[in-house]
Design an enzyme around this catalytic site. Structure first.
Site, mmCIF file in Angstrom:
data_model
loop_
_atom_site.group_PDB
_atom_site.id
_atom_site.type_symbol
_atom_site.label_atom_id
_atom_site.label_comp_id
_atom_site.label_asym_id
_atom_site.label_seq_id
_atom_site.Cartn_x
_atom_site.Cartn_y
_atom_site.Cartn_z
ATOM 1 N N ASN A 83 -10.171 0.359 -0.134
ATOM 2 C CA ASN A 83 -8.709 0.390 -0.078
ATOM 3 C C ASN A 83 -8.166 -0.278 -1.344
ATOM 4 O O ASN A 83 -8.259 -1.491 -1.489
ATOM 5 C CB ASN A 83 -8.257 -0.365 1.187
ATOM 6 C CG ASN A 83 -6.745 -0.467 1.315
ATOM 7 O OD1 ASN A 83 -6.004 -0.168 0.375
ATOM 8 N ND2 ASN A 83 -6.285 -0.897 2.473
ATOM 9 N N CYS A 90 0.818 -1.231 0.000
ATOM 10 C CA CYS A 90 0.000 0.000 0.000
ATOM 11 C C CYS A 90 0.848 1.278 0.000
ATOM 12 O O CYS A 90 0.330 2.361 -0.261
ATOM 13 C CB CYS A 90 -0.957 0.011 1.188
ATOM 14 S SG CYS A 90 -2.153 -1.328 1.113
ATOM 15 N N HIS A 145 -2.802 7.348 2.113
ATOM 16 C CA HIS A 145 -3.287 6.049 1.620
ATOM 17 C C HIS A 145 -4.675 5.792 2.200
ATOM 18 O O HIS A 145 -4.904 5.938 3.407
ATOM 19 C CB HIS A 145 -2.309 4.949 2.020
ATOM 20 C CG HIS A 145 -2.891 3.581 1.850
ATOM 21 N ND1 HIS A 145 -3.472 3.175 0.662
ATOM 22 C CD2 HIS A 145 -3.022 2.546 2.712
ATOM 23 C CE1 HIS A 145 -3.923 1.951 0.805
ATOM 24 N NE2 HIS A 145 -3.667 1.548 2.040
HETATM 25 O O1 UT7 Z 1 -3.824 -0.939 3.587
HETATM 26 C C1 UT7 Z 1 -2.835 -0.826 4.556
HETATM 27 C C2 UT7 Z 1 -2.978 -1.698 5.696
HETATM 28 N N1 UT7 Z 1 -4.312 -1.925 6.182
HETATM 29 C C3 UT7 Z 1 -4.844 -1.122 7.093
HETATM 30 O O2 UT7 Z 1 -4.326 -0.089 7.417
HETATM 31 C C4 UT7 Z 1 -6.106 -1.592 7.768
HETATM 32 C C5 UT7 Z 1 -6.001 -1.308 9.246
HETATM 33 N N2 UT7 Z 1 -7.065 -1.854 10.082
HETATM 34 C C6 UT7 Z 1 -8.350 -1.431 10.014
HETATM 35 O O3 UT7 Z 1 -8.733 -0.647 9.174
HETATM 36 C C7 UT7 Z 1 -9.289 -1.919 11.102
HETATM 37 O O4 UT7 Z 1 -8.539 -2.568 12.092
HETATM 38 C C8 UT7 Z 1 -10.392 -2.890 10.573
HETATM 39 C C9 UT7 Z 1 -11.397 -2.129 9.746
HETATM 40 C C10 UT7 Z 1 -9.779 -4.015 9.773
HETATM 41 C C11 UT7 Z 1 -11.138 -3.485 11.768
HETATM 42 O O5 UT7 Z 1 -11.668 -2.439 12.577
HETATM 43 P P1 UT7 Z 1 -11.429 -2.429 14.147
HETATM 44 O O6 UT7 Z 1 -12.111 -1.239 14.665
HETATM 45 O O7 UT7 Z 1 -9.939 -2.548 14.397
HETATM 46 O O8 UT7 Z 1 -12.218 -3.709 14.596
HETATM 47 P P2 UT7 Z 1 -11.683 -4.992 15.367
HETATM 48 O O9 UT7 Z 1 -10.882 -5.866 14.462
HETATM 49 O O10 UT7 Z 1 -11.069 -4.558 16.685
HETATM 50 O O11 UT7 Z 1 -13.034 -5.714 15.694
HETATM 51 C C12 UT7 Z 1 -14.045 -5.116 16.547
HETATM 52 C C13 UT7 Z 1 -15.233 -6.062 16.565
HETATM 53 C C14 UT7 Z 1 -14.865 -7.507 16.839
HETATM 54 O O12 UT7 Z 1 -15.902 -8.095 17.566
HETATM 55 P P3 UT7 Z 1 -15.818 -8.251 19.182
HETATM 56 O O13 UT7 Z 1 -14.611 -9.079 19.430
HETATM 57 O O14 UT7 Z 1 -15.712 -6.859 19.725
HETATM 58 O O15 UT7 Z 1 -17.112 -8.934 19.517
HETATM 59 C C15 UT7 Z 1 -14.800 -8.140 15.476
HETATM 60 O O16 UT7 Z 1 -15.035 -9.515 15.496
HETATM 61 O O17 UT7 Z 1 -15.869 -6.066 15.291
HETATM 62 C C16 UT7 Z 1 -15.918 -7.414 14.780
HETATM 63 N N3 UT7 Z 1 -15.748 -7.340 13.338
HETATM 64 C C17 UT7 Z 1 -16.767 -7.171 12.479
HETATM 65 N N4 UT7 Z 1 -18.106 -7.080 12.697
HETATM 66 C C18 UT7 Z 1 -18.894 -6.912 11.623
HETATM 67 C C19 UT7 Z 1 -14.584 -7.369 12.606
HETATM 68 N N5 UT7 Z 1 -14.851 -7.236 11.304
HETATM 69 C C20 UT7 Z 1 -16.208 -7.118 11.199
HETATM 70 C C21 UT7 Z 1 -17.082 -6.949 10.115
HETATM 71 N N6 UT7 Z 1 -18.412 -6.848 10.375
HETATM 72 N N7 UT7 Z 1 -16.656 -6.858 8.854
#
Ligand code: UT7
Length: 332
Positions: free
Chosen positions: A283, A114, A253
């Site tokens: 993305n 990225c 990005h």
């Molecule tokens: O391109 C360059 C590199 N990539 C990035 O920079 C991406 C960086 N990361 C992110 O953008 C975020 O971490 C994500 C969008 C991938 C995830 O968001 P988050 O706020 O970090 O969520 P999380 O992984 O901490 O998950 C929070 C909750 C979890 O549930 P519990 O454990 O709180 O019950 C996940 O299981 O949200 C849940 N979850 C979802 N729920 C519905 C994770 N993905 C999803 C989903 N839909 N798609």
């Protein structure tokens, strides 16, 4: 870069596949919702390439548009930023050059995932500064939908496909469109945070089909992305003798709207200077910065004379940033 040997933007092009996939469509296949994806990432929809469209095809479209915008198809080199090359070997850039009717020019891939577009700009700027090339086509193109596990709600909703490009010409550091200085970094110790474990030359095959897909430790990557992009942006501003207040547009990005907003906050940059097109593009990895530039030109939020700060972060890990003042260039 020395005066008289700077790379200057003289053309801009973008291309997105026609197929729009909205959050509701994903929610029919995955345990997710439009509300979750919008609120956690800012993404409403993304474009997905059809099975017959490859990275090379998308790069040819965006590159052709950038050459049209530049008003000339004369270039001496092509640098393609991608981590989804059509084949593991050879690089895709020569096929892109041939697809544009440019067989014979220097052509190479840059894989910094990225951060690829910022790395490719630095590579092209180096070719120009060294006198190796006068005009370089720089393309960022990725088809990350092919690397995402169709069952993984942690990655599939985030990524989209697309390509964006600029034409650089030799010019002077004090004219509009001159790129630089640059700040580039990597940390391979953290490669496992965002990786496709199998299918490369080290591990051609795996018994676990998941190993062929992208795995991401999202929350850790999120924290690194904000901190590293802010740090790098400060370094590049220091090198240029500028303050955060001198930045008119922050074109980061497009990984997550919250990352862009948090990075701007860490920098003390007002949110109205953040350029974001992630809502409709997702993305797109190495394509995201030129696609955001093109959208900002189209909607009028990026104007000639604006001081633009570009910062990127991606797998590797890799990150970096650079500056330019936007020239009188429109997407082709
Ligand atoms: O391109 C360059 C590199 N990539 C990035 O920079 C991406 C960086 N990361 C992110 O953008 C975020 O971490 C994500 C969008 C991938 C995830 O968001 P988050 O706020 O970090 O969520 P999380 O992984 O901490 O998950 C929070 C909750 C979890 O549930 P519990 O454990 O709180 O019950 C996940 O299981 O949200 C849940 N979850 C979802 N729920 C519905 C994770 N993905 C999803 C989903 N839909 N798609």
């Amino acid at each position: 870069m020395q005066k008289g040997h700077s790379a200057v933007v003289t053309g801009l092009g973008a291309w997105l596949p026609p197929r729009v996939v909205g959050n509701d469509e994903l929610a029919q296949r995955l345990d997710t919702s439009d509300e979750w994806i919008r609120s956690r990432t800012g993404i409403r929809e993304r474009r997905i390439a059809d099975p017959d469209t490859s990275t090379v095809d998308m790069a040819v479209h965006a590159g052709g548009n950038a050459l049209r915008s530049a008003g000339s198809d004369v270039v001496d080199a092509l640098v393609l930023a991608t981590s989804t090359a059509d084949q593991l070997c050879p690089a895709s850039a020569p096929q892109v050059a041939s697809g544009l009717g440019l067989s014979g020019i220097a052509a190479l891939d840059v894989n910094a995932v990225c951060s690829g577009f910022v790395y490719a700009l630095a590579t092209a700027g180096g070719l120009i500064a060294a006198g190796t090339a006068d005009r370089v086509l720089v393309i960022g193109a990725d088809v990350f939908s092919r690397l995402c596990d169709p069952q993984d709600r942690g990655t599939l909703p985030i990524f989209g496909d697309g390509a964006g490009a600029v034409v650089l010409r030799r010019g002077s550091a004090d004219e509009p469109g001159a790129i630089g200085p640059f700040d580039l970094h990597s940390d391979g110790e953290l490669a496992d945070l965002l990786i496709v474990p199998a299918g490369g030359a080290k591990q051609r095959e795996s018994a676990d089909p998941h190993d062929y897909f992208l795995t991401m430790q999202g929350t850790t990557v999120f924290r690194h992305a904000c901190a590293r992009m802010a740090e790098s942006a400060r370094t590049v501003l220091d090198r240029a003798g500028l303050e955060v207040g001198d930045v008119d547009r922050f074109v980061g990005h497009q990984a997550n709207l919250r990352i862009l907003q948090a990075t701007a906050k860490q920098l003390g940059l007002p949110q109205d200077r953040v350029v974001a097109n992630i809502g409709h593009a997702g993305n797109t990895s190495a394509a995201s910065i030129p696609l955001a530039l093109a959208d900002a030109c189209d909607d009028g939020s990026l104007q000639p004379g604006h001081r633009v700060l570009m910062a990127a972060f991606g797998a590797g890990l890799t990150w970096g940033s650079t500056l330019l003042s936007w020239p009188d260039v429109k997407p082709g």
